[in-house]
Structure formats: structure tokens, C-alpha cells
Design a protein around this motif. Structure first.
Motif, PDB file in Angstrom:
ATOM      1  N   UNK A 110      -5.794   7.972  -3.896  1.00  0.00           N
ATOM      2  CA  UNK A 110      -4.807   8.940  -3.409  1.00  0.00           C
ATOM      3  C   UNK A 110      -3.530   8.786  -4.211  1.00  0.00           C
ATOM      4  N   UNK A 111      -2.956   9.903  -4.605  1.00  0.00           N
ATOM      5  CA  UNK A 111      -1.688   9.851  -5.338  1.00  0.00           C
ATOM      6  C   UNK A 111      -0.625  10.601  -4.548  1.00  0.00           C
ATOM      7  N   UNK A 112       0.602  10.239  -4.816  1.00  0.00           N
ATOM      8  CA  UNK A 112       1.726  10.860  -4.124  1.00  0.00           C
ATOM      9  C   UNK A 112       2.733  11.330  -5.162  1.00  0.00           C
ATOM     10  N   UNK A 113       3.125  12.584  -5.046  1.00  0.00           N
ATOM     11  CA  UNK A 113       4.159  13.141  -5.933  1.00  0.00           C
ATOM     12  C   UNK A 113       5.306  13.617  -5.058  1.00  0.00           C
ATOM     13  N   UNK A 114       6.536  13.373  -5.523  1.00  0.00           N
ATOM     14  CA  UNK A 114       7.688  13.803  -4.728  1.00  0.00           C
ATOM     15  C   UNK A 114       7.786  15.320  -4.724  1.00  0.00           C
ATOM     16  N   UNK A 115       7.295  15.959  -5.779  1.00  0.00           N
ATOM     17  CA  UNK A 115       7.328  17.423  -5.864  1.00  0.00           C
ATOM     18  C   UNK A 115       6.038  17.886  -6.538  1.00  0.00           C
ATOM     19  N   UNK A 116       5.547  19.072  -6.161  1.00  0.00           N
ATOM     20  CA  UNK A 116       4.318  19.568  -6.782  1.00  0.00           C
ATOM     21  C   UNK A 116       4.481  19.638  -8.299  1.00  0.00           C
ATOM     22  N   UNK A 117       3.521  19.073  -9.019  1.00  0.00           N
ATOM     23  CA  UNK A 117       3.588  19.095 -10.481  1.00  0.00           C
ATOM     24  C   UNK A 117       4.474  18.008 -11.059  1.00  0.00           C
ATOM     25  N   UNK A 118       5.195  17.288 -10.209  1.00  0.00           N
ATOM     26  CA  UNK A 118       6.066  16.208 -10.682  1.00  0.00           C
ATOM     27  C   UNK A 118       5.252  14.960 -10.976  1.00  0.00           C
ATOM     28  N   UNK A 119       5.915  13.902 -11.438  1.00  0.00           N
ATOM     29  CA  UNK A 119       5.190  12.669 -11.749  1.00  0.00           C
ATOM     30  C   UNK A 119       4.647  11.983 -10.497  1.00  0.00           C
TER      31      UNK A 119
ATOM     32  N   UNK B  18      10.830   2.098 -10.249  1.00  0.00           N
ATOM     33  CA  UNK B  18      12.137   2.765 -10.075  1.00  0.00           C
ATOM     34  C   UNK B  18      12.194   3.641  -8.825  1.00  0.00           C
ATOM     35  N   UNK B  19      11.078   3.740  -8.116  1.00  0.00           N
ATOM     36  CA  UNK B  19      11.033   4.629  -6.943  1.00  0.00           C
ATOM     37  C   UNK B  19      10.726   3.879  -5.647  1.00  0.00           C
ATOM     38  N   UNK B  20      10.979   2.578  -5.662  1.00  0.00           N
ATOM     39  CA  UNK B  20      10.636   1.775  -4.475  1.00  0.00           C
ATOM     40  C   UNK B  20      11.685   1.908  -3.377  1.00  0.00           C
ATOM     41  N   UNK B  21      11.318   1.493  -2.182  1.00  0.00           N
ATOM     42  CA  UNK B  21      12.156   1.531  -0.963  1.00  0.00           C
ATOM     43  C   UNK B  21      12.556   2.959  -0.608  1.00  0.00           C
ATOM     44  N   UNK B  22      11.658   3.889  -0.862  1.00  0.00           N
ATOM     45  CA  UNK B  22      11.901   5.275  -0.432  1.00  0.00           C
ATOM     46  C   UNK B  22      10.814   5.750   0.527  1.00  0.00           C
ATOM     47  N   UNK B  23       9.962   4.807   0.925  1.00  0.00           N
ATOM     48  CA  UNK B  23       8.948   5.159   1.924  1.00  0.00           C
ATOM     49  C   UNK B  23       7.638   5.674   1.366  1.00  0.00           C
ATOM     50  N   UNK B  24       7.455   5.620   0.046  1.00  0.00           N
ATOM     51  CA  UNK B  24       6.219   6.171  -0.531  1.00  0.00           C
ATOM     52  C   UNK B  24       4.982   5.339  -0.160  1.00  0.00           C
ATOM     53  N   UNK B  25       5.108   4.023  -0.262  1.00  0.00           N
ATOM     54  CA  UNK B  25       3.955   3.183   0.100  1.00  0.00           C
ATOM     55  C   UNK B  25       3.636   3.345   1.586  1.00  0.00           C
ATOM     56  N   UNK B  26       4.677   3.471   2.380  1.00  0.00           N
ATOM     57  CA  UNK B  26       4.473   3.684   3.817  1.00  0.00           C
ATOM     58  C   UNK B  26       3.686   4.973   4.067  1.00  0.00           C
ATOM     59  N   UNK B  27       4.040   6.025   3.349  1.00  0.00           N
ATOM     60  CA  UNK B  27       3.317   7.301   3.509  1.00  0.00           C
ATOM     61  C   UNK B  27       1.844   7.138   3.143  1.00  0.00           C
ATOM     62  N   UNK B  28       1.583   6.434   2.043  1.00  0.00           N
ATOM     63  CA  UNK B  28       0.187   6.229   1.623  1.00  0.00           C
ATOM     64  C   UNK B  28      -0.568   5.354   2.617  1.00  0.00           C
TER      65      UNK B  28
END
Ligand SMILES: CC(C)(COP(=O)(O)OP(=O)(O)OC[C@H]1O[C@@H](n2cnc3c(N)ncnc32)[C@H](O)[C@@H]1OP(=O)(O)O)[C@@H](O)C(=O)NCCC(=O)NCCS
Length: 156
Positions: A38-47, A71-81
Motif C-alpha cells: 500500500x502506498x500513500x500520497x499526500x496529493x493525487x499524482x504527487x510523490x 522528510x515527511x515524518x511525524x505527520x501521521x502517514x504511518x498511522x494512516x497506513x
């Protein structure tokens, strides 16, 4: 995740892990019917900001990889996954979710503990490159309600 994401996921893994998997390993995971990527992107088509890789084997979900770009840690991304992974486990009526984590990886352990994982074992010198121990963590779901069953750490 699709084959088109392989380069990006491989690069993210290289930035997140001491001994990262190569592209061919992720390609193998993609081909396995029991393996989820599973991958997570902050915006469609973004990295890709973060990714997770886990297996469903009978009534167990086993987490192989979970990483967020440095560079994108502590923003809740791992939590979402992780929330998505637990939703998957519930949808498949999995009873157990397991993983190995480095003994010194306090960040990941805090994330997993908050979700209800507890340490149930140790694999001494599991990581061959530096001989760090792995802690085995387990989360148990009630198959009827999907609630997390309370569990205490076993000390190692
Ligand atoms: C562990 C990792 C996946 C966390 O990713 P993340 O996207 O930064 O995590 P989140 O922002 O979703 O954090 C969720 C919670 O985890 C815990 N946490 C995450 N990073 C932490 C840190 N550096 N120190 C302490 N707690 C941390 C916190 O409880 C956090 O909640 P809070 O921010 O409200 O305090 C990330 O640090 C990473 O990719 N590390 C390298 C790869 C790795 O070790 N993966 C795990 C293998 S088992």
C-alpha cells in the motif's frame, strides 16, 4: 500499488532502512497473491510519502515493511497506513497481526504500542548486518467485534 510505483517505493525504502530491499524483492511481493503493498500520497499524482507491505496468511496479518520518507515524518502517514492495515485485518477476519521491530527503534515501537501491539518475544541478533535483536510484537483482534484485545508486554 502498481508496477509503476516500484522505483519510488524502492527509493523510499533505501532512505528509510539500513538494509533495504531491492526493486526485484518488491516486484516479487507485488506478484504474490497473499502480499499487500500500500502506498500513500499526500496529493493525487504527487510523490509517495509512505508505504506498507504485509502478508495475509490464514488468520494472521504479518507486517514486513512500513516506512515514511524521512522528510515527511511525524505527520501521521504511518498511522494512516497502520489504520488501513488493521481495517484490512478486520475485513479478512484475521485474529493476529504480527511484526518484528528493532530493539532500538523507539519511534516504531511507540506507533505500534499505541495501536495495541505488545512485545511477546525476542529474536536475538535477528538483523545480520549489525546483530541487533528483533522484538516480536503481536496485536490480537476479537474476530466477532474487531476490537483489539488488551495485551501486556513480556519483558526481554
Ligand atoms: C516508524 C515510522 C514508520 C513512523 O512514521 P511516521 O509517518 O513519522 O509516523 P506518524 O507520524 O504516523 O506517527 C504516529 C505515532 O508514532 C509515534 N512516533 C512516530 N515517530 C516517532 C518518533 N520519532 N519518536 C517517538 N514516537 C514516534 C508517535 O506516537 C506518533 O504519534 P504523535 O506524532 O501523535 O506523537 C518512520 O519513523 C520510519 O519510516 N522509520 C524508518 C523505517 C522503520 O523503522 N519502519 C518500521 C519498521 S518495524
Amino acid at each position: 500499488m502498481t508496477e509503476g510505483d516500484l522505483d519510488e517505493v524502492t527509493a523510499l525504502a533505501a532512505s528509510a532502512f539500513a538494509q533495504p530491499w531491492g526493486r526485484e524483492v518488491f516486484a516479487e511481493e507485488l506478484a504474490r497473491s497473499w502480499s499487500m503493498l500500500r502506498t500513500l500520497r499526500a496529493a493525487p499524482g504527487g510523490p509517495i510519502c509512505a508505504f506498507a507491505n504485509f502478508w495475509l496468511v490464514r488468520d494472521e496479518v504479518h507486517v514486513l515493511n512500513l516506512a515514511t520518507a524521512p522528510e515527511l515524518r511525524r505527520r501521521g502517514y504511518a498511522q494512516l497506513l497502520l489504520d488501513d492495515l488493521l481495517g484490512f485485518a478486520r475485513a479478512h477476519r484475521a485474529r493476529h497481526v504480527t511484526l518484528e521491530v528493532r530493539r532500538g527503534n523507539a519511534a516504531a515501537q511507540r506507533l505500534y504500542r499505541a495501536a495495541g501491539f505488545a512485545v511477546i518475544g525476542v529474536r536475538p541478533r535477528y538483523y545480520a548486518e549489525d546483530e541487533e535483536d528483533a522484538l516480536v510484537m503481536l496485536l490480537t483482534l476479537d474476530p466477532e467485534t474487531g476490537f483489539v484485545e488488551p495485551r501486556e508486554d513480556v519483558a526481554f
